[in-house]
Design a protein around this motif. Sequence first.
Motif, PDB file in Angstrom:
ATOM      1  N   THR A 154     162.583  53.817  25.350  1.00  0.00           N
ATOM      2  CA  THR A 154     162.893  54.781  26.397  1.00  0.00           C
ATOM      3  C   THR A 154     164.167  55.568  26.100  1.00  0.00           C
ATOM      4  OG1 THR A 154     164.116  53.145  27.706  1.00  0.00           O
ATOM      5  CG2 THR A 154     161.782  53.428  28.215  1.00  0.00           C
ATOM      6  N   THR A 155     164.228  56.731  26.698  1.00  0.00           N
ATOM      7  CA  THR A 155     165.432  57.555  26.718  1.00  0.00           C
ATOM      8  C   THR A 155     165.756  57.769  28.187  1.00  0.00           C
ATOM      9  OG1 THR A 155     164.882  58.683  24.659  1.00  0.00           O
ATOM     10  CG2 THR A 155     166.415  59.800  26.122  1.00  0.00           C
ATOM     11  N   GLN A 156     166.986  57.444  28.566  1.00  0.00           N
ATOM     12  CA  GLN A 156     167.401  57.592  29.957  1.00  0.00           C
ATOM     13  C   GLN A 156     168.269  58.836  30.085  1.00  0.00           C
ATOM     14  OE1 GLN A 156     169.881  54.420  31.455  1.00  0.00           O
ATOM     15  NE2 GLN A 156     169.363  54.881  33.572  1.00  0.00           N
ATOM     16  N   ILE A 157     167.941  59.673  31.063  1.00  0.00           N
ATOM     17  CA  ILE A 157     168.722  60.875  31.336  1.00  0.00           C
ATOM     18  C   ILE A 157     169.238  60.766  32.760  1.00  0.00           C
ATOM     19  CG2 ILE A 157     168.655  63.384  31.564  1.00  0.00           C
ATOM     20  CD1 ILE A 157     166.602  63.405  29.317  1.00  0.00           C
ATOM     21  N   ASP A 204     155.929  54.982  20.281  1.00  0.00           N
ATOM     22  CA  ASP A 204     156.290  55.138  18.878  1.00  0.00           C
ATOM     23  C   ASP A 204     157.748  55.591  18.761  1.00  0.00           C
ATOM     24  OD1 ASP A 204     155.992  55.419  16.125  1.00  0.00           O
ATOM     25  OD2 ASP A 204     155.216  57.462  16.286  1.00  0.00           O
ATOM     26  N   MET A 205     158.525  54.930  17.917  1.00  0.00           N
ATOM     27  CA  MET A 205     159.937  55.271  17.746  1.00  0.00           C
ATOM     28  C   MET A 205     160.109  56.683  17.188  1.00  0.00           C
ATOM     29  SD  MET A 205     163.084  54.634  18.125  1.00  0.00           S
ATOM     30  CE  MET A 205     163.567  52.945  18.322  1.00  0.00           C
ATOM     31  N   SER A 206     159.196  57.135  16.349  1.00  0.00           N
ATOM     32  CA  SER A 206     159.333  58.485  15.788  1.00  0.00           C
ATOM     33  C   SER A 206     159.195  59.550  16.877  1.00  0.00           C
ATOM     34  CB  SER A 206     158.323  58.720  14.669  1.00  0.00           C
ATOM     35  OG  SER A 206     157.010  58.566  15.140  1.00  0.00           O
ATOM     36  N   GLU A 207     158.346  59.299  17.871  1.00  0.00           N
ATOM     37  CA  GLU A 207     158.214  60.242  18.980  1.00  0.00           C
ATOM     38  C   GLU A 207     159.497  60.258  19.816  1.00  0.00           C
ATOM     39  OE1 GLU A 207     154.680  61.573  21.996  1.00  0.00           O
ATOM     40  OE2 GLU A 207     155.167  59.447  21.970  1.00  0.00           O
ATOM     41  N   LYS A 208     160.110  59.109  19.982  1.00  0.00           N
ATOM     42  CA  LYS A 208     161.386  59.040  20.714  1.00  0.00           C
ATOM     43  C   LYS A 208     162.469  59.813  19.964  1.00  0.00           C
ATOM     44  CE  LYS A 208     165.058  56.101  22.359  1.00  0.00           C
ATOM     45  NZ  LYS A 208     165.596  54.815  22.647  1.00  0.00           N
ATOM     46  N   LYS A 209     162.518  59.659  18.635  1.00  0.00           N
ATOM     47  CA  LYS A 209     163.507  60.387  17.833  1.00  0.00           C
ATOM     48  C   LYS A 209     163.291  61.894  17.948  1.00  0.00           C
ATOM     49  CE  LYS A 209     164.298  56.833  14.342  1.00  0.00           C
ATOM     50  NZ  LYS A 209     164.102  56.483  12.918  1.00  0.00           N
ATOM     51  N   ALA A 218     156.693  68.408  26.618  1.00  0.00           N
ATOM     52  CA  ALA A 218     155.529  69.258  26.345  1.00  0.00           C
ATOM     53  C   ALA A 218     155.269  69.342  24.840  1.00  0.00           C
ATOM     54  CB  ALA A 218     155.747  70.658  26.934  1.00  0.00           C
ATOM     55  N   ILE A 219     156.340  69.411  24.049  1.00  0.00           N
ATOM     56  CA  ILE A 219     156.182  69.435  22.590  1.00  0.00           C
ATOM     57  C   ILE A 219     155.603  68.104  22.125  1.00  0.00           C
ATOM     58  CG2 ILE A 219     157.419  69.508  20.381  1.00  0.00           C
ATOM     59  CD1 ILE A 219     159.366  71.512  21.746  1.00  0.00           C
ATOM     60  N   CYS A 220     156.121  66.992  22.674  1.00  0.00           N
ATOM     61  CA  CYS A 220     155.613  65.662  22.303  1.00  0.00           C
ATOM     62  C   CYS A 220     154.146  65.499  22.701  1.00  0.00           C
ATOM     63  CB  CYS A 220     156.455  64.563  22.954  1.00  0.00           C
ATOM     64  SG  CYS A 220     158.114  64.414  22.279  1.00  0.00           S
ATOM     65  N   SER A 221     153.741  66.153  23.788  1.00  0.00           N
ATOM     66  CA  SER A 221     152.348  66.072  24.231  1.00  0.00           C
ATOM     67  C   SER A 221     151.432  66.942  23.381  1.00  0.00           C
ATOM     68  CB  SER A 221     152.231  66.493  25.696  1.00  0.00           C
ATOM     69  OG  SER A 221     152.849  65.541  26.535  1.00  0.00           O
ATOM     70  N   GLY A 233     166.746  72.828   8.213  1.00  0.00           N
ATOM     71  CA  GLY A 233     167.579  71.927   7.429  1.00  0.00           C
ATOM     72  C   GLY A 233     167.575  70.509   7.963  1.00  0.00           C
ATOM     73  N   PHE A 234     166.973  70.310   9.119  1.00  0.00           N
ATOM     74  CA  PHE A 234     166.876  68.958   9.673  1.00  0.00           C
ATOM     75  C   PHE A 234     165.860  68.187   8.860  1.00  0.00           C
ATOM     76  CE2 PHE A 234     165.116  65.944  12.851  1.00  0.00           C
ATOM     77  CZ  PHE A 234     166.275  65.240  13.072  1.00  0.00           C
ATOM     78  N   ASP A 235     166.202  66.983   8.491  1.00  0.00           N
ATOM     79  CA  ASP A 235     165.344  66.179   7.627  1.00  0.00           C
ATOM     80  C   ASP A 235     164.045  65.845   8.346  1.00  0.00           C
ATOM     81  OD1 ASP A 235     164.299  64.629   5.660  1.00  0.00           O
ATOM     82  OD2 ASP A 235     165.783  63.024   5.820  1.00  0.00           O
ATOM     83  N   ALA A 236     162.951  66.399   7.863  1.00  0.00           N
ATOM     84  CA  ALA A 236     161.646  66.192   8.493  1.00  0.00           C
ATOM     85  C   ALA A 236     161.215  64.735   8.422  1.00  0.00           C
ATOM     86  CB  ALA A 236     160.594  67.080   7.848  1.00  0.00           C
ATOM     87  N   GLU A 237     161.713  63.986   7.439  1.00  0.00           N
ATOM     88  CA  GLU A 237     161.351  62.565   7.342  1.00  0.00           C
ATOM     89  C   GLU A 237     161.874  61.811   8.560  1.00  0.00           C
ATOM     90  OE1 GLU A 237     159.363  62.452   4.988  1.00  0.00           O
ATOM     91  OE2 GLU A 237     160.110  64.190   3.946  1.00  0.00           O
ATOM     92  N   ILE A 238     163.090  62.160   8.999  1.00  0.00           N
ATOM     93  CA  ILE A 238     163.659  61.507  10.175  1.00  0.00           C
ATOM     94  C   ILE A 238     162.868  61.906  11.407  1.00  0.00           C
ATOM     95  CG2 ILE A 238     165.698  61.374  11.659  1.00  0.00           C
ATOM     96  CD1 ILE A 238     167.365  61.818   9.089  1.00  0.00           C
TER      97      ILE A 238
END
Length: 189
Positions: A47-50, A63-68, A86-89, A128-133
Amino acid sequence: MIVGLHGKIVYKEPAYVHVNVGGVVYEVFISLHTFSALPKEDIALFTTQIIREDAQLLFGFLDMSEKKMFSRLIKINGVGPKVAMAICSTYTPSQFATIINNKDVNGVKKVPGIGPKSAGRILVELNGFDAEILAGNATPQVSLAFNEASEALQALGFKKDKISKALSSCEGEDTASLVKGALKLLQTI
């Protein structure tokens, strides 16, 4: 900070789920990808808390990659949790990484709530953001295969936006199988 929940599903809808954790029920907002993969009862979510003045919101991911990906997106100026969700969906992390690598503005604009300015800003911020991450689960070989397949299809005269759309629908780990699958899809587009 709540970074994970493990409990039983009490209620679920495509946008959120209620999770009973030791007698306390949490409302957790989820993506459509997470909703489609939810187990019947027991669940473990990253989870991510806001926290805001008027609300404390939890966003959950299987999935941890979706959280990242979500966490990286909400750091972009003008992209809030709703747009990030919305992007994650709309895209899996690996599909979105391909769109970012190909600088596919039209692919980003397909997400509900994102216009041309926001799409451009997202591409600039993630440049420039690492796509692997971002992809998390993609191995460097798979990303290399995607890039090689994209370059091969561009050499054949196909446009980048159509290539990224076709490649994100293809399954395969080597360049040859990705190119073959994309060519079949590109013939129908």
